[in-house]
Design a protein around this motif. Structure first.
Motif, PDB file in Angstrom:
ATOM      1  N   UNK A 116      53.158  64.564  38.179  1.00  0.00           N
ATOM      2  CA  UNK A 116      52.140  64.080  37.241  1.00  0.00           C
ATOM      3  C   UNK A 116      52.538  62.769  36.565  1.00  0.00           C
ATOM      4  N   UNK A 117      53.677  62.194  36.915  1.00  0.00           N
ATOM      5  CA  UNK A 117      54.123  60.976  36.223  1.00  0.00           C
ATOM      6  C   UNK A 117      54.678  61.342  34.866  1.00  0.00           C
ATOM      7  N   UNK A 118      54.629  60.396  33.927  1.00  0.00           N
ATOM      8  CA  UNK A 118      55.183  60.689  32.602  1.00  0.00           C
ATOM      9  C   UNK A 118      56.142  59.607  32.160  1.00  0.00           C
ATOM     10  N   UNK A 119      56.663  59.724  30.934  1.00  0.00           N
ATOM     11  CA  UNK A 119      57.523  58.694  30.359  1.00  0.00           C
ATOM     12  C   UNK A 119      58.956  58.847  30.859  1.00  0.00           C
ATOM     13  N   UNK A 120      59.714  57.698  30.881  1.00  0.00           N
ATOM     14  CA  UNK A 120      61.129  57.845  31.218  1.00  0.00           C
ATOM     15  C   UNK A 120      61.779  58.786  30.208  1.00  0.00           C
ATOM     16  N   UNK A 121      62.728  59.535  30.617  1.00  0.00           N
ATOM     17  CA  UNK A 121      63.471  60.460  29.752  1.00  0.00           C
ATOM     18  C   UNK A 121      62.625  61.637  29.264  1.00  0.00           C
ATOM     19  N   UNK A 122      61.549  61.352  28.529  1.00  0.00           N
ATOM     20  CA  UNK A 122      60.763  62.443  27.944  1.00  0.00           C
ATOM     21  C   UNK A 122      59.879  63.141  28.964  1.00  0.00           C
ATOM     22  N   UNK A 123      59.514  62.435  30.017  1.00  0.00           N
ATOM     23  CA  UNK A 123      58.591  63.035  30.990  1.00  0.00           C
ATOM     24  C   UNK A 123      57.244  63.308  30.352  1.00  0.00           C
TER      25      UNK A 123
END
Ligand code: HEM
Length: 475
Positions: free
Chosen positions: A14-21
């Motif tokens: 689903x993708x997401x932010x680096x580190x936090x997902x």
């Protein structure tokens, strides 16, 4: 299916932010995040919460596979934050042996036969709730229906568990205390970066305070009951039954710690789930006046001036269909979590050992392969023919497989009774300026409560005139 079999690599991400997902999206609105993930990527989607890999499951077929294959998909482990509240009761135990032992001991307690004893307590709570509403809300008054349903379902589970000791549960189990505990655990479930529980943060301290109150009350009640022994004529309530339950192989009963965990689990699993679904049902009925009218006709025809008996309820199938449909659209336990206990293959994709699996009942109950008109409130979805032809895992608000909800019959009986008694008496109208937003914590709540006005129906019986009808047996 274990690895060694062909697969097409990992599930779509689903993708997401680096580190936090996907932590931020999940914390904002987990159902919305997973709904979008489903629409964009399909029935199996891979998410990341920090370093934790999570798979969202949105098809009945894959969900059935996960929930019935216990060797591959188990309960979350010792780091499950819900354990901070529930200990190792049926819902949160990850030890298959001890879970099975306790499940076998508890199964008869929730049988239809045992429920007949509890129906009387349900009727008493309902009668008191009607009297309370009569005293508190003149016709046309604004009411938070969610708060009222929480009050009455908590009262029912307290009475069934402790008979006469209901009032003693009120402080330790106040809605505020329950909120503190549940929100604390749910936040930790979604955010692996929460501070350790041992740090003296205000939130940790408040949580510990709530749990000390709860544990003190539970152990106190268990001690008193053990001292009093089994009442003459056999068990009177759930606590008596839990104390009397014995392992068929060893003859051993439960320890105090096990009793405490099972009692709190019953409270946690057994009141808000029913309360929120009733709230959604009243809201849906207020938006569909023709369905409400049909339900009222059924109640007026079958009930006259009486409180329902179990036999009466059986003659009111449409009311039950309304509750079932509300549970489809707003499943009160919308996400059923599991842990991949080994590398597996699911839906043709590799799922690594240690991944969390979130079976999403909200999506499954709307799956276009199994439901037509899924966004429409239609109790006709639960007509006899429709039910018979439906794929087994397309509707499972009570879960499936070995962990199927042990309180299913309890919940359906109390909900049926409450719907009948309340619809008989009141017309519930939603206040249009009030925003209705669903919000998933562990249950699927209306985020801002449910503001409605209550209008007493003509010819409705007054609570004082309502006898607890004879023949209140569940069969
Ligand atoms: C509308 C009401 C209810 C709904 C939607 C509901 C839903 C569920 C679901 C989905 C599960 C499966 C969890 C899993 O597989 O991990 C479950 C398990 C459970 N429920 Fe319910 N529940 C309801 C009412 C109740 C009531 C009234 C009680 C008790 C009086 C109860 C006690 C439990 C317990 C103890 C378990 C754990 C069973 C096990 O793992 O062996 N529930 N429930």
């Amino acid at each position: 299916m274990t690895t060694g079999q062909q697969h097409n690599g990992p599930a779509p991400e689903a993708g997401g932010l680096p580190l936090l997902g996907n932590i931020v999206d999940f914390r904002k609105d987990i159902l919305d995040a997973m709904h979008q993930g489903w629409k964009a990527h399909g029935d199996l989607v891979r998410y990341r919460l920090g370093t934790v890999v999570v798979h969202g499951v949105s098809s009945p077929e894959l969900a059935g596979e996960v929930l019935t294959d216990s060797p591959s998909y188990g309960k979350l482990g010792p780091d499950n934050p819900l354990r901070l509240i529930l200990g190792e009761g049926l819902l949160t135990s990850d030890d298959h042996e001890s879970w099975m032992r306790n499940r076998r001991m508890m199964q008869p307690i929730y049988s239809k036969q045992a429920l007949s004893g509890m129906f009387r307590a349900m009727v008493e709570s309902t009668t008191e709730q009607l009297a309370f509403m009569e005293r508190s809300y003149p016709t046309g008054a604004e009411v938070d229906v969610h708060g009222e349903m929480m009050r009455v379902t908590l009262d029912i589970v307290s009475r069934c568990m402790f008979s006469t000791d209901v009032s003693r549960t009120r402080d330790a189990l106040s809605p505020e205390a329950v909120d503190v505990a549940v929100n604390y655990a749910f936040d930790r479930l979604q955010n692996p970066f929460s501070p350790p529980t041992t740090w003296p943060t205000p939130r940790n301290r408040r949580f510990q305070q709530v749990m000390e109150g709860l544990d003190g009350m539970m152990y106190g009640l268990i001690e008193e009951r053990r001292a009093a022994g089994t009442p003459e004529g056999g068990a009177k309530d759930l606590l008596d039954m839990l104390l009397a339950a014995r392992d068929a192989d060893t003859g051993q009963g439960m320890t105090d710690r096990e009793l405490r965990d099972e009692i709190i689990t019953t409270f946690a699993a057994g009141h808000e789930t029913t309360a929120v679904t009733l709230t959604w049902a009243f809201y849906l009925l207020s938006q569909h006046r023709e369905i409400l009218r049909r339900a009222q006709e059924e109640v007026d025809r079958e009930l006259g001036d009486r409180m329902p008996t179990v036999a009466d309820l059986q003659r009111m199938p449409y009311l039950l269909q309304i509750f079932e449909e509300a549970l489809r659209m707003y499943p009160s336990a919308p996400i059923v979590p599991r842990l991949a206990l080994k590398d597996t293959v699911l839906g043709g994709h590799h799922v690594p050992k240690g991944s969390r699996i979130l079976v999403n009942l909200f999506n499954i109950h709307r799956h276009p392969g199994h439901w037509t008109d899924a966004e429409r409130f239609d109790p006709g979805h639960f007509g006899a023919a429709e039910k018979k032809g439906r794929y087994r895992f397309a509707y499972m608000p009570f879960g499936a497989g070995p962990h199927l909800c042990i309180g299913k019959h309890f919940a359906l009986l109390e909900a049926h009774l409450l719907l009948a008694a309340l619809i008989r008496r009141y017309d519930f109208r939603h206040i249009p300026s009030h925003r209705v937003v669903n919000h998933a914590t562990i249950t699927l709540r209306p985020k801002y409560g449910m503001a409605m006005t209550l209008h007493e129906r003509r010819h409705a019986p007054r609570p004082a005139a309502v006898p607890v009808a004879a023949g209140t047996t569940a069969d």
